[in-house]
Design an enzyme around this catalytic site. Structure first.
Site, PDB file in Angstrom:
ATOM      1  N   ALA A  49      14.303  46.599  49.705  1.00 59.42           N
ATOM      2  CA  ALA A  49      12.977  46.584  50.336  1.00 59.42           C
ATOM      3  C   ALA A  49      11.812  46.834  49.396  1.00 59.42           C
ATOM      4  O   ALA A  49      10.675  46.899  49.850  1.00 59.42           O
ATOM      5  CB  ALA A  49      12.944  47.649  51.447  1.00 59.42           C
ATOM      6  N   THR A  51      10.706  45.251  46.349  1.00 59.57           N
ATOM      7  CA  THR A  51       9.987  44.213  45.608  1.00 59.57           C
ATOM      8  C   THR A  51      10.223  42.856  46.272  1.00 59.57           C
ATOM      9  O   THR A  51      11.066  42.714  47.155  1.00 59.57           O
ATOM     10  CB  THR A  51      10.476  44.113  44.139  1.00 59.57           C
ATOM     11  OG1 THR A  51      11.870  43.788  44.120  1.00 59.57           O
ATOM     12  CG2 THR A  51      10.250  45.414  43.380  1.00 59.57           C
ATOM     13  N   ALA A 112      22.703  50.449  47.191  1.00 60.66           N
ATOM     14  CA  ALA A 112      22.991  49.849  48.497  1.00 60.66           C
ATOM     15  C   ALA A 112      24.395  49.258  48.571  1.00 60.66           C
ATOM     16  O   ALA A 112      24.895  49.002  49.667  1.00 60.66           O
ATOM     17  CB  ALA A 112      21.959  48.769  48.821  1.00 60.66           C
ATOM     18  N   TYR A 236      21.009  26.584  38.020  1.00 63.65           N
ATOM     19  CA  TYR A 236      20.882  27.347  39.257  1.00 63.65           C
ATOM     20  C   TYR A 236      21.906  26.909  40.301  1.00 63.65           C
ATOM     21  O   TYR A 236      22.976  27.477  40.410  1.00 63.65           O
ATOM     22  CB  TYR A 236      19.451  27.288  39.825  1.00 63.65           C
ATOM     23  CG  TYR A 236      19.203  28.416  40.799  1.00 63.65           C
ATOM     24  CD1 TYR A 236      18.628  29.600  40.376  1.00 63.65           C
ATOM     25  CD2 TYR A 236      19.599  28.324  42.127  1.00 63.65           C
ATOM     26  CE1 TYR A 236      18.445  30.667  41.243  1.00 63.65           C
ATOM     27  CE2 TYR A 236      19.431  29.370  43.004  1.00 63.65           C
ATOM     28  CZ  TYR A 236      18.852  30.539  42.568  1.00 63.65           C
ATOM     29  OH  TYR A 236      18.685  31.588  43.432  1.00 63.65           O
ATOM     30  N   LYS A 245      25.412  31.839  45.779  1.00 59.69           N
ATOM     31  CA  LYS A 245      24.608  31.468  46.954  1.00 59.69           C
ATOM     32  C   LYS A 245      25.449  30.692  47.966  1.00 59.69           C
ATOM     33  O   LYS A 245      25.272  30.845  49.185  1.00 59.69           O
ATOM     34  CB  LYS A 245      23.385  30.652  46.523  1.00 59.69           C
ATOM     35  CG  LYS A 245      22.374  31.428  45.680  1.00 59.69           C
ATOM     36  CD  LYS A 245      21.822  32.626  46.416  1.00 59.69           C
ATOM     37  CE  LYS A 245      20.745  33.343  45.613  1.00 59.69           C
ATOM     38  NZ  LYS A 245      20.269  34.579  46.275  1.00 59.69           N
ATOM     39  N   LEU A 274       9.291  31.278  43.419  1.00 57.22           N
ATOM     40  CA  LEU A 274       8.145  32.161  43.200  1.00 57.22           C
ATOM     41  C   LEU A 274       8.387  33.040  41.986  1.00 57.22           C
ATOM     42  O   LEU A 274       9.523  33.226  41.537  1.00 57.22           O
ATOM     43  CB  LEU A 274       7.908  33.044  44.433  1.00 57.22           C
ATOM     44  CG  LEU A 274       7.359  32.314  45.666  1.00 57.22           C
ATOM     45  CD1 LEU A 274       7.469  33.176  46.900  1.00 57.22           C
ATOM     46  CD2 LEU A 274       5.903  31.917  45.429  1.00 57.22           C
TER      47      LEU A 274
END
Length: 400
Positions: A49, A51, A112, A236, A245, A274
């Protein structure tokens, strides 16, 4: 202490508490300027939570839907004479702004991936909220210690099968050059990357939360992914990260089955490229983002993390009719504006033309640099960086 940016490669070693607070306030103001998220979540757990998309998810839920939020993150706290990490300062700023607005917000700082943090989170939910109706999974870490076996895994950022050569940019200097990245040498590297960045830990969280009875009827859970253009596929989507992913996305039907008796649903949201701490580490991607920003800003379709998360919540997860639009693979797509044919055609054209000499003209490398430093609380016009800053800022709910 006077705090200035100090960088090493794609990492900024310092963080500015006042700048981080300004960054959080800017995101809050954007959400408040938009319509309320109708039928939005009211009790939200955000795992990762502090960044990027996780922080923006927390802000969108809290200030767009008046949600109570619990944030889990792993950051270095501030102390007298020692800076905390950017994520620590972001979280401190978020809590202070949330409390000032009369919103419940508490945080847990720890690993986490561990069973201990999962248990601590469950106890806090039971004590303060009872149940949560949205679980956001937004962890980004290069390493994971498996909670059941104790085995430590490290992810690698490599292509699979053959070397990958393409352009990249040093965004600090603006030098464009070719880079060759050698492929993984063994299957173990792929398996380790999947173990760190795939869907297993997301599944562990949902299993533990459900077993503890802290998931509400109709609960939703969402994790974040990226696809991107063909030019980044070798490093990627078709590389080690892409395998992780794929594993994350394959977890969705498993979770849907687990949540069926609660009428709950799980989703993967494919988000836009981004500037984040994670994306800055991936060769080729900073140059692609610099060109993408130039094209999307010219078209008026550019979004940052907060615009993305606001749109995800308002237009995808919490629609008026309750329907969630999915692509043919069952994913939410808020990368739709990035992947529009006209945008990608223009970026591909600029990619071929880009050199060190014309970079500043045909790309938004300046915008990339500014956003990179913004991540760490720098280059905000509202902040006087020549003034002393109080480095010893605490997150209210975990002070002491």
């Amino acid at each position: 202490m006077i705090i200035q940016p100090r960088t090493r490669g794609f990492i900024c070693l310092t963080a500015h508490p006042d700048g981080a607070h300004q960054a959080v306030k800017n995101q809050i103001e954007y959400v408040k300027s938009e319509d309320e998220i109708k039928n939005g979540p009211k009790k939200v757990l955000v795992i990762g939570a502090s960044t990027g998309f996780g922080l923006s998810s927390r802000i969108a839920a809290a200030f767009g839907s008046d949600a109570s939020t619990i944030g889990v993150f792993f950051e270095k706290p501030a102390s007298e004479g020692k800076m905390g990490t950017a994520g620590w300062y972001n979280s401190a700023a978020f809590e202070k702004e949330a409390h000032a607005a009369g919103l419940y917000a508490k945080s847990i700082n720890g690993d986490a991936f561990s069973d201990e943090v999962k248990k601590e989170t469950i106890e806090l939910i039971k004590k303060d909220l009872g149940q949560v109706d949205l679980v956001v999974y937004s962890l980004a870490s290069p390493r994971r210690t498996h909670p059941k076996t104790g085995v430590a895994y490290a992810s690698v950022l490599k292509p699979i099968g053959q070397p990958f050569t393409n352009k990249t940019v040093d965004f600090h200097t603006g030098v464009v050059s070719d880079i060759t990245i050698n492929p993984v040498e063994n299957e173990e590297d792929i398996a380790n990357t999947v173990a760190v960045m795939g869907g297993e830990d997301w599944k562990f969280w949902i299993e533990d939360l459900k077993a503890a009875g802290v998931l509400a009827e109709g609960v939703k859970t969402v994790a974040y992914s990226y696809i991107g253009p063909e030019l980044t596929f070798p490093i990627y989507r078709n590389g080690t990260i892409g395998q992780a992913k794929n594993d994350l996305e394959a977890t969705v039907p498993v979770l849907n089955d687990l949540l069926k008796d609660l009428n709950g649903k799980s989703y993967v949201s494919v988000n836009k490229a981004l500037v984040t701490q994670s994306s800055s580490a991936i060769p080729v991607v900073p140059l692609y983002i610099s060109l993408l920003y130039k094209v999307m800003k010219a078209k008026g379709t550019h979004e940052g993390t907060i615009e993305q998360m606001q749109r995800l919540f308002a237009d995808r997860l919490y629609t008026d009719n309750g329907e969630v639009a999915l692509d043919e693979a069952g994913r939410i797509r808020v990368d739709d504006w990035e992947m529009a044919d006209d945008v990608q055609a223009e970026v591909a054209k600029l990619w071929k033309e880009t050199t060190t000499e014309n970079l500043s003209e045909i790309s938004d490398i300046e915008g990339y640099r500014k956003e990179f430093f913004n991540l760490f609380g720098f280059q905000f016009d509202e902040i006087d960086y020549e003034k002393d800053a109080n480095e010893n800022v605490q997150v209210p709910s975990i002070e002491g």
